[in-house]
Design an enzyme around this catalytic site. Structure first.
Site, PDB file in Angstrom:
ATOM      1  N   SER A 273       0.802  -1.110   0.091  1.00  0.00           N
ATOM      2  CA  SER A 273       0.074   0.011  -0.068  1.00  0.00           C
ATOM      3  C   SER A 273       0.882   1.283  -0.037  1.00  0.00           C
ATOM      4  O   SER A 273       2.017   1.214   0.450  1.00  0.00           O
ATOM      5  CB  SER A 273      -0.868   0.079   1.311  1.00  0.00           C
ATOM      6  OG  SER A 273       0.044   0.052   2.348  1.00  0.00           O
ATOM      7  N   GLU A 274       0.284   2.416  -0.365  1.00  0.00           N
ATOM      8  CA  GLU A 274       1.039   3.431  -0.536  1.00  0.00           C
ATOM      9  C   GLU A 274       1.686   3.817   1.019  1.00  0.00           C
ATOM     10  O   GLU A 274       2.582   4.309   1.182  1.00  0.00           O
ATOM     11  CB  GLU A 274       0.173   4.671  -0.931  1.00  0.00           C
ATOM     12  CG  GLU A 274      -0.460   4.392  -2.147  1.00  0.00           C
ATOM     13  CD  GLU A 274       0.697   4.879  -3.202  1.00  0.00           C
ATOM     14  OE1 GLU A 274       1.462   5.620  -3.081  1.00  0.00           O
ATOM     15  OE2 GLU A 274       0.467   4.310  -4.433  1.00  0.00           O
TER      16      GLU A 274
END
Ligand SMILES: *[C@@H]1O[C@H](CO)[C@@H](O)[C@H](O)[C@H]1NC(C)=O
Ligand SMILES: *[C@@H]1O[C@H](CO)[C@@H](O)[C@H](O)[C@H]1NC(C)=O
Ligand SMILES: *[C@@H]1O[C@H](CO)[C@@H](O)[C@H](O)[C@H]1NC(C)=O
Ligand SMILES: *[C@@H]1O[C@H](CO)[C@@H](O)[C@H](O)[C@H]1NC(C)=O
Ligand SMILES: *[C@@H]1O[C@H](CO)[C@@H](O)[C@H](O)[C@H]1NC(C)=O
Ligand SMILES: *[C@@H]1O[C@H](CO)[C@@H](O)[C@H](O)[C@H]1NC(C)=O
Ligand SMILES: *[C@@H]1O[C@H](CO)[C@@H](O)[C@H](O)[C@H]1NC(C)=O
Length: 554
Positions: free
Chosen positions: A464-465
Site C-alpha cells: 500500500s502507499e
C-alpha cells in the site's frame, strides 16, 4: 751571545756614576769573557731600537773618540758590529755602543779577556781558551752541540772541527753539519770538555776561532709520545671489506721512539708474514716547531671474522693505543621499514580475516558475551517482516513458506528473536495502515523480502502507499533494513530510491537453500548473515512479556 744583552736591561739600574753624566739612556749591560788570541765580535742590537736605519757608534770607555771603521784595524766597527781580530789581553774594559735615533740609547759591554790554555792544536803551541759554553746532552737520546760563531758577514767561516778533550771527534754516532754536531744514542761517557774550531777569513787574513764547550749528561727526561688516534675505540667495518687505519702521533723532536702496529703483541708484518693480509704502512712525518707529527697506517686488504674483537695496538715508545673492529650495527632504518611493513601486513591480514569471518566473529562474540552492553530501547519486536504478494502461484507459495514458516522456525524458535509478521501478528479487524504504523515502530529491524521478476511492478503494487511511505520514513529515521532477495534481481533502477540506497549501502542477502521448513538450520551461511544483521539477542524480558510498559522505561 749578543742576544743575551737584551735580557739584561735591569743591570743598568746599578751603574757606576760616570754613566749619569751622559745624556744617553743605558738599555743593557753585558758581561763577556772571551779568550785572548782569537777573533771576537759583538753585535750592537737591541730590537726594536736597532731595527731599521739607525746610526750606531762604538766607543771604548772612557774615550770620547769612536772606534775606527777601518777594516784593516785590529779593532774596528763594521755595520753595528765591533770586531777584534784578534783579541788581546789588553782589550779588557768597558765598550759602549751608542744608538742614535730621535733619542740616544746605549748598550755597554764589560769585556774581560781571559787567558786559558787548551791542549795544543795543529802543533802551534798551546791556545788560550776560556770556559765559555755549557751544554747538556741527554743519555739514551740523540742530541746535538752548537758551535757559537757570531761574526758579521764579512767574516767567512769554514773548516769546522770538533774536539773532545784534545782529540778530534770521529765515529758513526757523530755527524757535523753547519755549526752543529749531532750525537746519537748519548751515553754517560759523552760528558766532558769539547771544543769546536773554525777557520775565519777576513779581508784576506785567516784566523782560528775556538769555542770550548763543557758538556754535562742530563738524566734522560723521557717525554711520553702522544697518540692522537686511535683512542682505544672500536671501528665498525663490514666483513670482507678493505680498511686502512692511521695511527697519528706527536712526539718531541729528536726522539728515538719506535712506532709500530702490533697484534697479540707481535708486529703485524710478522704476525701476517705469510698472508700479508694486514700490513703496516711506511711512517711519514711532518716537522713542527717543537714536535714532530707522525702517521703510520695499518691496512687490511680484507677484513676477516677472526679480526673482530681483538685489539690492534699502535705503539709509540712507551705509549700505546688500540682499536677494535666491530661488525656494523644492523641498519636501523631497514629494520624500521621492515617492522612497519610487518605491522601493515599484520593489520591487513587482520582486516582481511575480519572481513572474511566478521559474521562468525560477531556471532561468536554475541553468544559469548551474552547481550552484554545492549540497552533496553523500548522496542517489542526484533524485526518487522515486510513482503510482497507475488502474482504467480508458485512464487506466492514460496514467499508464504519463507515468511510464515521458515523465518519463525529459524529466527524465533532457534534463535529466540521476536518477529512481527504482517498477516500473522496483527489483530483481526485492525486497519492495515494502523497495524503497520503502530507495530513497525516497535521493531528494531525491518526485513524486506524482495522477489525478482515481479519486483519492479509487483512490489509496488502489492504494498500500500502507506506502507511505502512508512518504510521510507523509517529508513530516514535510521532504522536498519535487511534486504533478502529470493532470486537474482536484475534491475534495481525501477525500485524506490530508498531501496536502491539500502542495497547500495548495506547490500542484500541472497536466499539460498530450499523451502523445506524441516531442513532449516540457523548455522548455515545464509542464516548467519541474517543473524549478523539482526540486533544482538537480549535476555528474554522476564516481567514484561507482551507489555509495552515496563520495557525500557524503568
Ligand atoms: C746585528 O745587528 C743588526 C742590527 O740590530 C741586525 O740587523 C743584524 O741582524 C745583527 N746580525 C746578526 C748576525 O745577529
Ligand atoms: C767587569 O767584569 C769584571 C769581571 O767579571 C768585574 O770584575 C768588573 O767589576 C766589571 N766591571 C763593571 C764596570 O761592571
Ligand atoms: C745505544 O748505546 C747502548 C750502549 O751505550 C747500546 O747498548 C745500544 O744498543 C745503543 N742503541 C743504539 C740504537 O745504537
Ligand atoms: C691522521 O693524520 C692524517 C694526516 O697525516 C690525517 O689525514 C688523518 O685524518 C688523521 N687521522 C685521524 C684519525 O686523526
Ligand atoms: C698507508 O701508508 C702508505 C705508506 O706506507 C701510503 O702509501 C698509503 O697511501 C697509506 N694509505 C692510506 C689509505 O692512507
Ligand atoms: C690473538 O690470539 C688469540 C689466542 O691466541 C686468538 O684467538 C686471536 O685470534 C689472535 N688475534 C688475532 C687478531 O689474530
Ligand atoms: C688505551 O689502552 C692502553 C692499553 O692498551 C692504555 O695504556 C691507554 O692508557 C689507553 N688509552 C686511553 C685513552 O684509554
Amino acid at each position: 751571545r749578543g742576544m743575551l744583552a737584551l735580557l739584561l736591561c735591569g743591570v743598568s739600574l746599578a751603574l757606576p756614576p760616570f754613566v749619569q753624566a751622559d745624556a744617553c739612556k743605558d738599555v743593557s749591560m753585558q758581561n763577556e769573557a772571551p779568550s785572548a788570541g782569537q777573533p771576537f765580535a759583538f753585535n750592537c742590537t737591541h730590537p726594536p731600537l736597532t731595527s731599521g736605519q739607525v746610526r750606531v757608534t762604538w766607543y771604548k770607555y772612557p774615550s770620547k773618540s769612536p772606534i775606527s771603521k777601518n777594516t784593516q784595524s785590529r779593532i774596528h766597527q763594521e755595520q753595528n758590529w765591533i770586531l777584534f781580530l784578534p783579541l788581546t789581553q789588553e782589550d779588557s774594559g768597558i765598550y759602549q755602543c751608542v744608538i742614535n735615533t730621535n733619542t740616544c740609547h746605549r748598550i755597554r759591554v764589560n769585556l774581560t779577556v781571559l787567558r786559558k790554555y787548551w791542549c795544543g792544536i795543529s802543533g802551534n803551541g798551546p791556545l788560550i781558551l776560556s770556559d765559555e759554553y755549557k751544554q747538556i746532552l741527554h743519555a739514551g737520546r740523540d742530541g746535538s752541540l752548537t758551535c757559537h760563531l757570531n761574526f758579521p758577514q764579512s767574516c767567512v767561516l769554514d773548516s769546522l772541527k770538533w774536539y773532545k778533550g784534545c782529540e778530534e771527534i770521529k765515529g758513526e754516532r757523530f755527524i757535523s753539519w753547519e755549526t752543529r754536531l749531532s750525537v746519537s744514542n748519548v751515553s754517560a761517557e759523552d760528558g766532558g770538555n769539547y771544543a769546536c774550531q773554525a777557520r775565519l777569513t777576513h779581508a784576506g787574513k785567516q784566523y782560528t776561532v775556538l769555542n770550548s764547550i763543557t758538556v754535562h749528561i742530563g738524566k734522560y727526561a723521557r717525554r711520553i709520545p702522544k697518540i692522537i688516534y686511535p683512542k682505544n675505540n672500536s671501528i665498525e667495518v663490514e666483513l670482507g671489506s678493505a680498511l686502512t687505519v692511521d695511527c697519528n702521533i706527536t712526539d718531541t723532536r729528536d726522539n728515538t721512539n719506535l712506532r709500530c702496529w702490533r697484534v697479540n703483541n707481535t708486529l703485524v708484518d710478522d704476525y701476517y708474514s705469510d698472508s700479508k693480509r694486514i700490513r703496516e704502512g711506511l711512517e711519514s712525518h711532518i716537522f713542527f716547531q717543537k714536535h714532530i707529527f707522525y702517521t703510520v697506517n695499518i691496512t687490511f686488504l680484507e677484513v676477516k671474522m677472526e679480526d673482530y674483537g681483538h685489539p690492534f695496538v699502535c705503539h709509540a715508545g712507551v705509549s700505546a693505543a688500540y682499536f677494535i673492529l666491530k661488525l656494523p650495527a644492523p641498519n636501523v632504518q631497514a629494520y624500521l621499514i621492515g617492522g612497519l611493513l610487518a605491522l601493515v601486513g599484520a593489520a591487513a591480514s587482520v582486516t582481511y580475516l575480519y572481513h572474511v569471518f566478521k559474521v562468525d566473529i560477531v556471532l561468536w562474540y554475541r553468544s559469548t558475551f551474552h547481550s552484554a552492553g545492549t540497552k533496553e530501547d523500548g522496542k517489542l519486536y526484533d524485526a518487522y517482516v515486510l513482503y510482497p504478494k507475488p502474482q504467480r502461484e508458485f512464487q506466492s507459495h514460496e514467499v508464504d513458506t519463507l515468511v510464515l514458516k521458515i523465518l519463525p522456525e529459524v529466527l524465533e524458535r532457534q534463535c529466540g528473536y521476536k518477529l512481527f509478521i504482517f498477516g500473522r501478528d496483527e489483530f483481526p479487524g485492525q486497519a492495515v495502515a494502523n497495524v503497520i504504523d503502530e507495530n513497525i515502530k516497535l521493531c528494531r529491524r525491518l526485513i524486506i523480502i524482495l522477489v525478482p521478476e515481479s519486483l519492479s511492478f509487483d512490489l509496488l503494487k502489492n504494498m500500500s502507499e502507506e506502507q511505502i511511505a512508512v518504510y521510507n520514513a523509517l529508513i530516514q529515521d535510521g532504522m536498519k533494513v535487511i534486504l533478502i532477495e529470493l532470486g537474482k534481481v536484475k534491475d534495481y533502477t525501477a525500485m524506490p530510491e530508498s531501496i536502491q540506497y539500502i542495497r547500495q549501502k548495506h547490500g542484500a542477502i541472497q536466499w539460498s537453500g530450499d523451502f523445506a521448513e524441516q531442513s532449516q538450520c540457523a548455522k548455515t551461511k545464509f542464516w548467519k548473515k541474517v543473524r549478523y544483521h539482526m540486533p544482538p539477542k537480549r535476555p528474554p524480558p522476564s516481567s514484561s512479556w507482551g507489555g509495552q510498559h515496563g520495557v525500557g522505561h524503568p
